[in-house]
Enzyme design. Structure first.
Site, short mmCIF file in Angstrom:
data_model
loop_
_atom_site.label_atom_id
_atom_site.label_comp_id
_atom_site.label_asym_id
_atom_site.label_seq_id
_atom_site.Cartn_x
_atom_site.Cartn_y
_atom_site.Cartn_z
N LEU A 52 -3.63 -6.84 10.65
CA LEU A 52 -2.31 -7.14 10.09
C LEU A 52 -1.38 -5.95 10.17
CD1 LEU A 52 -2.56 -9.10 6.75
CD2 LEU A 52 -1.89 -9.92 9.02
N SER A 53 -1.96 -4.76 10.32
CA SER A 53 -1.20 -3.52 10.22
C SER A 53 -0.78 -3.02 11.61
CB SER A 53 -2.07 -2.48 9.50
OG SER A 53 -1.77 -1.18 9.93
#
Lengths: 226, 226
Positions: A15-16
């Site tokens: 997600l990062s």
């Protein structure tokens, strides 16, 4: 025989976006520096909760800056990163729990596939704005990375086992113990002391700690291969 | 005649340790790259208020990380930076209003002294843990930087004038308009487009944008002089 390679642990979540940048830099340097890279899939949501931190994009001016920053770093790092259209729904609501459990199961059963499948998950969510929450999305990433349909399906069936769930929890807790308040973090042990470096912008400092040469985010050996 | 130097604006506050690191790197490169460095004293407190951001050290785990980060960057950047003993009182309570007004008055009257006096103020607050709020503290920094007592006193007498107050306000507002949510920020205009870079860890990206060579935080020409 040369000196024993230093172990680097990279804690990340797909997600990062900055995790992706850090990941690609370390994957490039793993064949240049005398290091052994350990990929540690973790849950960003768990780290934010445990540390009391908030996603930077929650502050409007930071959110605006992140978009510009990512646009410039895309060129500089040569990683095809692109903001998803609906950032809040994709990143903050849908999350990455199944994907990170899948990577965790992989790390236990087929660690040699971890790098490629992680990259294909990032290519989905942070490059082509595609889903990473549905089973077929995760299977598609795994197959694109070179896994057979049977092998990928076998891993998928394990993501809800206590073993996999606990492993993801343990890795996330390990990141917290190293002091994480976001991802990525890179942990390097030098002279018996662990150093935790936060973000994708401490790689030159990492080189300094390792006594290795920093040649930018795209080192020449990688350039030569392109 | 070579190409016209690109103007870089560095917005900073002597309360900010990462501003000091960014400042020293740009001061070193101003004689290496084809740039014209403009030092823009600003008020960190005003930027935090306007953006709704909070000092990172307010989150305990970030505060802990900052201390370690600064310790490592001190060596890597070769800047004698040291956390003040009572961080909360020195940085969050006492602040830097008079010091930044002094630097603002200097920028109007003796811009040639701005670099040296800024450095001496950082040496006080971020290296030797000395006060920067009392008039005699500011005068001591100015004299250490090479100003005469009379000259320094003359500048000090101007820090409460509307002209100086307004200038500091305007510079701080300019930083906010560029999207600042903290300091330092570096603004560079490339092909008619402004790029705002936040922090001291985007200097390699800055070199990339300028088409200049990044040689680390301590470029060889500086090393040779030490």
């Amino acid at each position: 025989m040369g000196p024993v390679p230093r172990t680097l642990e990279l804690f990340y979540d797909v997600l990062s976006p900055y995790s992706w940048l850090g990941f690609e830099v370390l994957c490039r340097y793993q064949n240049i520096w005398n290091i052994k890279l350990q990929l540690r899939p973790s849950l960003l949501g768990g780290i934010m909760k445990d540390s009391g931190n908030k996603p930077p994009a929650m502050l409007p001016r930071k959110g605006q800056y992140l978009r510009e920053d990512i646009k410039l770093l895309r060129q500089h790092f040569q990683v095809p990163i692109e903001f998803p259209k609906d950032f809040f729904s994709t990143i903050l609501e849908k999350g990455s729990l199944s994907a990170m459990r899948f990577l965790t199961a992989l790390s236990l059963e087929h660690p040699e596939m971890l790098e490629k499948v992680s990259r294909e998950l990032w290519m989905r969510v942070w490059s082509r704005d595609e889903d990473i929450t549905e089973p077929q999305s995760i299977l598609a990433a795994a197959e694109k990375a070179g896994m057979s349909a049977e092998q990928a399906q076998g891993i998928l069936e394990k993501i809800s086992t206590p073993k996999v769930k606990n492993q993801l929890k343990e890795t996330t807790e390990a990141a917290c113990k190293y002091g994480a308040f976001g991802l990525p973090i890179t942990v390097v042990h030098v002279d018996g002391q662990p150093h935790m470096l936060f973000g994708s912008d401490r790689m030159e400092l990492l080189a300094y700690l390792l006594g290795e040469k920093w040649m930018g985010p795209v080192p020449p050996a990688v350039n030569a291969r392109i």
